[in-house]
Design a protein around this motif. Structure first.
Motif, short mmCIF file in Angstrom:
data_model
loop_
_atom_site.label_atom_id
_atom_site.label_comp_id
_atom_site.label_asym_id
_atom_site.label_seq_id
_atom_site.Cartn_x
_atom_site.Cartn_y
_atom_site.Cartn_z
N GLY A 18 25.90 20.96 -8.52
CA GLY A 18 27.10 20.85 -7.76
C GLY A 18 27.93 22.13 -7.68
O GLY A 18 28.72 22.24 -7.09
N VAL A 19 27.53 23.34 -8.28
CA VAL A 19 28.40 24.41 -8.44
C VAL A 19 28.35 25.09 -6.86
O VAL A 19 29.22 25.47 -6.37
CB VAL A 19 27.68 25.47 -9.25
CG1 VAL A 19 28.30 26.89 -8.84
CG2 VAL A 19 27.64 25.10 -10.73
N LEU A 20 27.07 24.75 -6.11
CA LEU A 20 27.12 24.88 -4.94
C LEU A 20 27.19 23.49 -3.97
O LEU A 20 25.93 23.04 -3.96
CB LEU A 20 25.81 25.67 -4.39
CG LEU A 20 25.73 27.16 -4.97
CD1 LEU A 20 24.47 27.90 -4.60
CD2 LEU A 20 26.89 28.05 -4.28
N ALA A 21 28.13 23.32 -3.28
CA ALA A 21 28.16 21.89 -2.68
C ALA A 21 27.66 21.88 -1.62
O ALA A 21 27.43 22.93 -0.90
CB ALA A 21 29.67 21.75 -2.76
N PRO A 22 27.27 20.41 -1.14
CA PRO A 22 26.74 20.41 0.16
C PRO A 22 27.48 20.84 1.18
O PRO A 22 28.77 21.00 1.25
CB PRO A 22 26.79 19.05 0.49
CG PRO A 22 26.59 18.20 -0.91
CD PRO A 22 27.27 19.18 -1.74
N GLY A 23 27.07 21.77 1.99
CA GLY A 23 27.65 22.48 3.24
C GLY A 23 27.98 23.82 2.98
O GLY A 23 28.56 24.57 4.02
N THR A 24 28.01 24.29 1.86
CA THR A 24 28.15 25.71 1.44
C THR A 24 27.34 26.68 2.05
O THR A 24 26.01 26.60 2.25
CB THR A 24 28.04 25.99 0.00
OG1 THR A 24 28.95 24.92 -0.99
CG2 THR A 24 28.48 27.41 -0.52
N VAL A 25 28.10 27.61 2.61
CA VAL A 25 27.16 28.74 3.51
C VAL A 25 26.50 29.78 2.55
O VAL A 25 27.15 29.97 1.63
CB VAL A 25 28.05 29.55 4.61
CG1 VAL A 25 27.21 30.53 5.17
CG2 VAL A 25 28.50 28.51 5.67
N LEU A 26 25.30 29.86 2.71
CA LEU A 26 24.48 30.80 1.90
C LEU A 26 24.33 32.20 2.73
O LEU A 26 23.03 32.36 3.16
CB LEU A 26 23.18 30.35 1.31
CG LEU A 26 23.43 28.86 0.58
CD1 LEU A 26 22.27 28.18 0.13
CD2 LEU A 26 24.35 29.14 -0.64
#
Length: 209
Positions: A18-26
């Protein structure tokens, strides 16, 4: 470890925890700089994550962490139920069942207040079933499911009552396999998965975020 492998492992862990949450732009530039790799291995990592279903293309140039909602979780558990009940049934019929009997004893006394230690024990439980089944196709399919389960489990991770109940359910599955009772092993697995899904969906209802 190759740069692409390192980038994949780091991003996988960050998505699962969860450090990178859903929807986080990579963004390629941002992520390659942050991870200390060039854009080629980063793209390799993103392709693997896309194959896993953990990232998606929001547009031609924008990659985001894939979302996961109640419908996704139900679909995942449909597959999980089919695979895990059959794996439990097969494990009870063939292979060395002694490791499962030993794991049942560990599950009977595990401290579920330490969630990390508990999930490490469950990982050993999964590996023991894979070894007993000795079917690379089934094990490969289960690995794909487990990749997503790490994300899903976080949703019920802070429920101490559920973790304690889950330990008892896993103990029953392990004992049934160790005793060579395939139908009890399959039924106990079905009950465990029903309870796990119910808890996760209830957690989603309580906290839609």
């Amino acid at each position: 470890m190759r740069a692409g492998e390192r980038a994949y492992a780091t991003l996988l862990d960050e998505i699962q925890t969860g450090v990178l949450a859903p929807g986080t732009v990579l963004g390629e530039v941002e992520q390659s700089t942050r991870l200390g790799v060039s854009r080629t291995p980063l793209r390799e990592a993103l392709r693997r994550l896309a194959t896993d279903g953990l990232v998606a293309q929001a547009s031609a140039r924008v990659t985001v962490v894939a979302g996961i909602d109640a419908d996704d979780i139900r679909a995942l558990f449909d597959l999980r139920r089919a695979l895990e009940t059959e794996a439990a049934r097969l494990a009870a019929r063939r292979g060395d069942r002694r490791p499962l009997s030993a794991l049942a004893d560990e599950l009977a006394r595990v401290d579920t207040t330490d969630a990390d230690a508990y999930y490490a024990l469950i990982a050993r439980f999964d590996a023991a079933i894979d070894a007993a089944v000795d079917n690379p196709y089934l094990s490969s399919a289960l690995r794909g499911v487990r990749t997503h389960l790490v994300r899903v489990r976080r949703m019920a991770r802070d429920n101490p009552l559920r973790l304690a109940a889950s330990a008892r359910e896993h103990e029953l599955i392990a004992r049934a396999i160790g005793d060579g009772d395939p139908e009890l092993a399959a039924h106990a697995t079905h009950v465990h998965l029903h309870n796990a899904l119910t808890t996760i969906l209830e957690a989603l209802t309580e906290d839609p975020s």
